[in-house]
Design a protein around this motif. Structure first.
Motif, PDB file in Angstrom:
ATOM      1  N   THR A  53       0.816  -1.208   0.000  1.00  0.00           N
ATOM      2  CA  THR A  53       0.000   0.000   0.000  1.00  0.00           C
ATOM      3  C   THR A  53       0.853   1.264   0.000  1.00  0.00           C
ATOM      4  N   LEU A  54       2.006   1.154   0.586  1.00  0.00           N
ATOM      5  CA  LEU A  54       2.882   2.317   0.573  1.00  0.00           C
ATOM      6  C   LEU A  54       3.551   2.510  -0.771  1.00  0.00           C
ATOM      7  N   ASP A  55       3.785   1.425  -1.531  1.00  0.00           N
ATOM      8  CA  ASP A  55       4.475   1.538  -2.804  1.00  0.00           C
ATOM      9  C   ASP A  55       3.542   1.929  -3.935  1.00  0.00           C
ATOM     10  N   GLN A  56       2.224   1.780  -3.765  1.00  0.00           N
ATOM     11  CA  GLN A  56       1.317   2.030  -4.875  1.00  0.00           C
ATOM     12  C   GLN A  56       1.096   3.513  -5.189  1.00  0.00           C
ATOM     13  N   PRO A  57       0.965   4.416  -4.197  1.00  0.00           N
ATOM     14  CA  PRO A  57       0.642   5.807  -4.505  1.00  0.00           C
ATOM     15  C   PRO A  57       1.629   6.551  -5.386  1.00  0.00           C
ATOM     16  N   PRO A  58       2.949   6.297  -5.330  1.00  0.00           N
ATOM     17  CA  PRO A  58       3.857   7.122  -6.137  1.00  0.00           C
ATOM     18  C   PRO A  58       3.606   7.069  -7.628  1.00  0.00           C
ATOM     19  N   ALA A  59       3.079   5.961  -8.171  1.00  0.00           N
ATOM     20  CA  ALA A  59       2.880   5.868  -9.620  1.00  0.00           C
ATOM     21  C   ALA A  59       1.917   6.925 -10.136  1.00  0.00           C
ATOM     22  N   PRO A  60       0.699   7.091  -9.555  1.00  0.00           N
ATOM     23  CA  PRO A  60      -0.180   8.148 -10.033  1.00  0.00           C
ATOM     24  C   PRO A  60       0.403   9.532  -9.826  1.00  0.00           C
ATOM     25  N   ALA A  61       1.144   9.706  -8.714  1.00  0.00           N
ATOM     26  CA  ALA A  61       1.734  11.032  -8.468  1.00  0.00           C
ATOM     27  C   ALA A  61       2.727  11.400  -9.539  1.00  0.00           C
ATOM     28  N   ALA A  62       3.557  10.431 -10.001  1.00  0.00           N
ATOM     29  CA  ALA A  62       4.525  10.703 -11.067  1.00  0.00           C
ATOM     30  C   ALA A  62       3.820  11.053 -12.351  1.00  0.00           C
ATOM     31  N   ALA A  63       2.700  10.336 -12.624  1.00  0.00           N
ATOM     32  CA  ALA A  63       1.968  10.612 -13.857  1.00  0.00           C
ATOM     33  C   ALA A  63       1.374  12.007 -13.839  1.00  0.00           C
ATOM     34  N   THR A  64       0.850  12.412 -12.655  1.00  0.00           N
ATOM     35  CA  THR A  64       0.236  13.734 -12.588  1.00  0.00           C
ATOM     36  C   THR A  64       1.262  14.855 -12.650  1.00  0.00           C
ATOM     37  N   THR A  65       2.507  14.566 -12.265  1.00  0.00           N
ATOM     38  CA  THR A  65       3.519  15.626 -12.346  1.00  0.00           C
ATOM     39  C   THR A  65       4.057  15.788 -13.753  1.00  0.00           C
ATOM     40  N   ARG A  66       3.997  14.729 -14.559  1.00  0.00           N
ATOM     41  CA  ARG A  66       4.508  14.840 -15.923  1.00  0.00           C
ATOM     42  C   ARG A  66       3.541  15.630 -16.808  1.00  0.00           C
ATOM     43  N   ARG A  67       2.227  15.404 -16.619  1.00  0.00           N
ATOM     44  CA  ARG A  67       1.259  16.040 -17.502  1.00  0.00           C
ATOM     45  C   ARG A  67       1.279  17.564 -17.411  1.00  0.00           C
ATOM     46  N   PRO A  68       1.316  18.131 -16.201  1.00  0.00           N
ATOM     47  CA  PRO A  68       1.420  19.582 -16.150  1.00  0.00           C
ATOM     48  C   PRO A  68       2.685  20.118 -16.794  1.00  0.00           C
ATOM     49  N   ASP A  69       3.789  19.333 -16.704  1.00  0.00           N
ATOM     50  CA  ASP A  69       5.023  19.789 -17.345  1.00  0.00           C
ATOM     51  C   ASP A  69       4.846  19.879 -18.850  1.00  0.00           C
ATOM     52  N   ARG A  70       4.255  18.842 -19.437  1.00  0.00           N
ATOM     53  CA  ARG A  70       4.040  18.853 -20.884  1.00  0.00           C
ATOM     54  C   ARG A  70       3.046  19.932 -21.281  1.00  0.00           C
ATOM     55  N   ALA A  71       1.973  20.066 -20.492  1.00  0.00           N
ATOM     56  CA  ALA A  71       0.977  21.089 -20.800  1.00  0.00           C
ATOM     57  C   ALA A  71       1.574  22.489 -20.672  1.00  0.00           C
ATOM     58  N   GLY A  72       2.400  22.670 -19.626  1.00  0.00           N
ATOM     59  CA  GLY A  72       3.032  23.973 -19.465  1.00  0.00           C
ATOM     60  C   GLY A  72       3.994  24.298 -20.583  1.00  0.00           C
ATOM     61  N   LEU A  73       4.749  23.285 -21.027  1.00  0.00           N
ATOM     62  CA  LEU A  73       5.672  23.496 -22.135  1.00  0.00           C
ATOM     63  C   LEU A  73       4.914  23.814 -23.417  1.00  0.00           C
ATOM     64  N   LEU A  74       3.782  23.129 -23.641  1.00  0.00           N
ATOM     65  CA  LEU A  74       2.974  23.392 -24.830  1.00  0.00           C
ATOM     66  C   LEU A  74       2.407  24.809 -24.800  1.00  0.00           C
ATOM     67  N   ARG A  75       1.928  25.232 -23.637  1.00  0.00           N
ATOM     68  CA  ARG A  75       1.419  26.603 -23.522  1.00  0.00           C
ATOM     69  C   ARG A  75       2.520  27.623 -23.761  1.00  0.00           C
ATOM     70  N   GLU A  76       3.701  27.329 -23.241  1.00  0.00           N
ATOM     71  CA  GLU A  76       4.816  28.254 -23.433  1.00  0.00           C
ATOM     72  C   GLU A  76       5.192  28.366 -24.902  1.00  0.00           C
ATOM     73  N   VAL A  77       5.247  27.230 -25.595  1.00  0.00           N
ATOM     74  CA  VAL A  77       5.589  27.246 -27.018  1.00  0.00           C
ATOM     75  C   VAL A  77       4.521  27.973 -27.817  1.00  0.00           C
ATOM     76  N   THR A  78       3.245  27.720 -27.489  1.00  0.00           N
ATOM     77  CA  THR A  78       2.148  28.380 -28.200  1.00  0.00           C
ATOM     78  C   THR A  78       2.206  29.892 -27.995  1.00  0.00           C
ATOM     79  N   LYS A  79       2.449  30.310 -26.759  1.00  0.00           N
ATOM     80  CA  LYS A  79       2.526  31.746 -26.473  1.00  0.00           C
ATOM     81  C   LYS A  79       3.675  32.403 -27.235  1.00  0.00           C
ATOM     82  N   ARG A  80       4.789  31.727 -27.298  1.00  0.00           N
ATOM     83  CA  ARG A  80       5.940  32.313 -27.992  1.00  0.00           C
ATOM     84  C   ARG A  80       5.730  32.315 -29.508  1.00  0.00           C
TER      85      ARG A  80
END
Length: 330
Positions: A5-32
């Motif tokens: 039970t302790l090892d299971q939570p990190p997987a979703p957390a890693a996935a949720t941290t990657r998506r904002p990074d990609r979305a933020g990079l896409l927004r930055e590229v679009t703005k520029r």
């Protein structure tokens, strides 16, 4: 069971941290990209109106004894008898379709003329950039490692001379020494490596001074950090410390300047190509301004502006790969 039970939570957390990074990079590229398009639109507009302040091109295209009727016929065939607003709207409509119009002097599509001259300019800029990196990087590293010594003073003296000397004067001096006195290199021409040496060195002089000076300053700041002291404590030699740890941490401002210098090399090629009769876009720009070739001047100005915009965009995106802090902030 509790370990599972302790090892299971990190997987979703890693996935949720990657998506904002990609979305933020896409927004930055679009703005520029939107900002870049706006800058190019403003550049095209300013070039369109400024070039028309130079005079009437019909006076140059026709012989001095041409009649008023002949001038009117040519002006009508070129579309210069329309109102300024109508010409501007036609120009913008052509840009939307990547149609830069036809040259008033050559009678060919401007895009084809630029495509013919572009390889020569890119070759000159690439050679000048290679000269810049080959000379500036070792000079900056050597000056930082020998700070306050004779080597550092020699490098900084060369930097001062390189930044304060006009490039066209450097070109004339190189022609005088290597082409006239020594007869070792040709003074002008295109097509061989010997023809490329003097223009590339002339174009690279200022960039070498800028990059070497900034790299020296960045390395001096980095070499006083705890990371470098830890590397030295592990037994790494001075050069190994600089190459393995110092350069990466000092590279961010240097990459910015190198990116800007790429645009400066292309833009600065105007005077260099003129001095050495180099058949590139810079030489073409001077000819177009002299002939009041409106479509050709507008296209060359837009080309140089687009070069700066694209280079700046690539430099900004490269920050994510050079500095993890920039990546995580997005």
């Amino acid at each position: 069971m509790s370990a599972l039970t302790l090892d299971q939570p990190p997987a979703p957390a890693a996935a949720t941290t990657r998506r904002p990074d990609r979305a933020g990079l896409l927004r930055e590229v679009t703005k520029r990209l939107v900002t870049a398009l706006f800058v190019l639109l403003c550049t095209a507009t300013v070039a369109f109106f400024l070039v028309r302040l130079s005079g009437d091109p019909v006076k140059i295209l026709l012989p001095p004894d041409a009649t008023a009727e002949q001038e009117q016929v040519l002006r009508h065939s070129l579309g210069l008898d329309q109102s300024l607003s109508a010409q501007y709207l036609d120009y913008l409509w052509g840009l939307l379709h990547l149609d830069f119009g036809d040259s008033l002097v050559y009678g060919q599509p401007v895009g084809e003329i630029l495509a013919d001259r572009l390889p020569a300019t890119l070759e000159l800029a690439a050679a000048a950039l290679a000269v810049t990196l080959v000379i500036a990087v070792p000079a900056g590293i050597l000056a930082a490692m020998r700070r306050g010594r004779g080597t550092d003073n020699t490098v900084m003296t060369g930097v001062l001379l390189g930044q304060s000397t006009p490039p066209f004067w450097v070109g004339i001096l190189l022609i005088l020494v290597f082409a006239v006195w020594l007869r070792a290199l040709p003074a002008s021409g295109y097509g061989t490596l010997a023809n490329l040496v003097l223009p590339a060195v002339t174009l690279a002089v200022y960039s070498v001074a800028v990059v070497a000076r900034l790299l020296r300053s960045s390395l001096i700041d980095v070499l006083s950090c705890d990371l470098i002291r830890s590397a030295r404590a592990k037994g790494f030699g001075p050069l190994q410390v600089v190459l393995r740890h110092g350069l990466r941490n000092a590279s961010l401002p240097v990459v910015t300047v190198v990116g800007l210098e790429v645009g400066n090399l292309l833009g600065g090629a105007i005077l260099t190509e003129r001095v050495f009769s180099w058949p590139g876009v810079g030489q073409l720009t001077v000819e177009a301004i002299s002939n009041r070739d409106f479509p050709l001047v507008q296209a060359t100005v837009l080309f140089f502006a687009a070069t700066f915009v694209v280079v700046n965009l690539l430099v900004d995106l490269s920050y994510s790969f050079l500095d993890p802090r920039v990546r995580t902030s997005r």
